[in-house]
Write an enzyme that holds these catalytic residues in place. Structure first.
Site, mmCIF file in Angstrom:
data_model
loop_
_atom_site.group_PDB
_atom_site.id
_atom_site.type_symbol
_atom_site.label_atom_id
_atom_site.label_comp_id
_atom_site.label_asym_id
_atom_site.label_seq_id
_atom_site.Cartn_x
_atom_site.Cartn_y
_atom_site.Cartn_z
ATOM 1 N N GLU A 160 21.342 -42.440 8.329
ATOM 2 C CA GLU A 160 19.920 -42.830 8.235
ATOM 3 C C GLU A 160 19.539 -43.060 6.772
ATOM 4 O O GLU A 160 18.532 -42.551 6.292
ATOM 5 C CB GLU A 160 19.030 -41.750 8.856
ATOM 6 C CG GLU A 160 19.372 -41.435 10.299
ATOM 7 C CD GLU A 160 18.504 -40.344 10.912
ATOM 8 O OE1 GLU A 160 18.160 -40.464 12.091
ATOM 9 O OE2 GLU A 160 18.169 -39.384 10.192
ATOM 10 N N CYS B 273 11.257 -36.752 15.756
ATOM 11 C CA CYS B 273 10.483 -36.626 14.523
ATOM 12 C C CYS B 273 9.461 -37.742 14.360
ATOM 13 O O CYS B 273 8.375 -37.529 13.810
ATOM 14 C CB CYS B 273 11.418 -36.584 13.319
ATOM 15 S SG CYS B 273 12.577 -37.963 13.231
#
Length: 541
Positions: free
Chosen positions: A320, A416
């Site tokens: 990421e 998230c």
């Protein structure tokens, strides 16, 4: 240009009323749809969606239920972000039923707190003897930071101290545990977040130890020897995530060198941008010019060499992460929604260090493109990953496209992003205006009303516009007495032609512009009207 010492400030959320327009629609969507839907998700009530179990984990930790911890090690943070979104909505839209629900969650959180102040459902339930042994992977400080932010927001919205006192106890425990002093652990979070949360806690309590602790976490990162290697050896080479250490070196955590020496955005993009936000906060509170210079360097690299046209950042699905300058593929772009949100946090903080329009230009770009793409029109579907090009059959058949989803999802096992969108859009009023002792900055153009005190005078601005669908903005000033102050209007970098009128008189903005803003200083009277027309001609980029 306003210098760092001028202390440009956020207008308190309760002083901003969003009256309509696209931003108003999204803010209202959070109140009516997103918060109730996400409450269902946190309680495993969404059919055919990945279970959260976040609320149940708190019940187990509080002794109200039996069972095993379920979910990611950072599952507590989803509850914290949901509570923070609720707090922001309560600031502007009092709702007794919602407040009662939030109070019941806070009661549960208080019961889950251990006698020494520790609060983390994963370690309380699953590994009670392993607290603080895996800062690299297990997000204890990250979860603490998110809950601190929720506590500050809820206290500011309601005046209720229960969650704030819970988190003060936890922050005091963390302060006793970590630091440069003899006998303390020399660690820092694997996932940055607590740094900016501690500054918020400092600002609301006035207790300098929280500012000092935030500075410690910033200063300690990147020092030799690499802390996470020492920690890993102490654990006997055991990791929470299988094969995680094969991916995650020091750069992944932005711990490859001290933060003041870093020049290029590297590693996990959300961690990086939360850290840069914390660096800017610490720089603002301490006057640390070296930290400001580091923030500028990292801002320039992030936004000029590693950012998509959408304001998306973090191009690689592997980790990421940021990769190298100008590596911005369309079809495999990761561009996590949380990363765009974190870039908005960083942009606003940089603007409050130095009033430059480029910071808000990027903030606006990330908001309208990198963030709003992450949520559906009904507020019940979400993108974690936001590529610029999607071919569904490719996503389904190529391993290097597996992170790309052709449609928005109901929820995620790693959730998230959805509550992060909720808390940002619920607090969007804090991004429209800023102010100093003698200036009001209009940063974003949105149908809204703001009340602010400048030069010891109470001023109300009413902004009317259909922006971003239309470039015409009208602002009416209300004041009991004539008031001298500077009104600063942002002229976006994309706008090649702008026309400004005050009470119908055309104002030549040449010479009034400075770093992307037009500064109008005058003695303002009740009923004065400003008309700004931004040319929105379509351009090829």
């Amino acid at each position: 240009m306003t210098e760092i010492n001028a202390k440009i400030k956020v207008v308190p959320l309760e002083n901003v009323k969003i009256d309509g327009g696209l931003i108003g629609e999204k803010n209202e969507l959070v109140r009516k749809e997103v918060i109730p839907y996400q409450w269902m998700a946190l309680n495993n009530e969404i059919p055919d969606a990945d279970p959260s179990n976040a609320i149940e984990n708190f019940r187990i930790a509080a002794g109200e239920s039996d069972g095993d911890f379920i979910g990611m090690v950072f599952q507590d943070s989803d509850v914290a972000k949901w509570l923070e979104a609720v707090a922001y909505q309560l600031s502007t839209n009092p709702d007794q039923e919602l407040e009662d629900l939030a109070d019941s969650v806070i009661e549960l959180i208080e019961k889950a707190q251990l006698d020494d102040g520790y609060l983390n459902t994963y370690f309380t339930i699953a590994e009670p003897d392993n607290r603080w042994t895996n800062l690299e992977e297990c997000h204890e400080l990250y979860c603490a930071g998110h809950m601190m932010e929720a506590a500050v927001a809820y206290y500011q919205a309601t005046g209720k101290r229960k969650l704030l006192d819970v988190m003060i106890r936890f922050a005091d425990l963390i302060d006793d545990k970590f630091g440069s002093e003899a006998g303390k652990m020399k660690g820092y979070p694997g996932h940055q977040e607590i740094e900016l949360a501690l500054i918020k806690l400092y600002n609301v309590t006035g207790d300098n130890k929280y500012k000092k602790l935030a500075k410690y976490f910033i200063d300690e990162r990147g020092r030799e020897p690499f802390y996470f290697n020492l920690e890993w050896e102490k654990r006997g080479g055991k990791s929470h995530w299988r094969d995680f250490r094969k991916m995650a070196g020091a750069e992944y955590y932005q711990a490859h060198k001290p933060v003041r020496e870093q020049e290029v955005a590297v590693g996990h993009s959300v961690r990086a941008l939360y850290m840069y936000s914390g660096m800017a906060d610490v720089a603002r509170e301490t006057g640390d010019e070296e930290l400001v210079k580091a923030c500028r360097r990292l801002w320039n690299n992030t936004t000029k060499k590693q950012m998509y046209i959408t304001g998306g950042v973090g191009s690689s699905g592997f980790g990421e992460a940021f990769t190298i300058d100008y590596d911005l593929p369309n079809d495999t772009a990761y561009t996590e929604t949380c990363a765009a949100i974190a870039l908005i946090f960083f942009a606003q903080r940089m603007f409050h260090l130095e009033a430059r329009g480029e910071y808000i230009d990027v903030l606006e770009k990330a908001l309208y493109n990198g963030v709003l793409s992450g949520i559906s029109e009904d507020g019940r579907r979400f993108f974690y990953v936001n590529p610029l090009e999607v071919q569904p059959e490719v996503c389904e058949n190529r391993h290097d496209h597996k992170h790309v989803k052709p449609t928005r999802q109901k929820w995620f096992g790693c959730a998230c992003c959805p509550p992060n969108i909720a808390r940002l859009l619920a607090s969007i009023g804090e991004y429209i205006y800023s102010y100093s002792d003698k200036e009001i900055f209009v940063n974003l153009y949105a149908d809204s009303t703001v009340e602010v005190k400048v030069n010891d005078k109470d001023i109300t601005l009413k902004q009317q516009t259909e922006y971003p669908w239309d470039g015409n903005i009208g602002i009416t000033i209300s004041t009991d007495d004539d008031a001298e102050f500077t009104l600063a209007l942002r002229i976006p970098a994309w706008c090649k032609n702008a026309e400004l009128k005050v009470n119908g008189e055309i104002i030549n903005i040449t010479g009034l512009e400075d770093d992307g803003y037009v500064y109008i200083n005058r003695n303002w009277s009740n009923g004065d009207k400003i008309e700004l027309a931004l040319d929105m001609s379509v351009e090829k980029v």
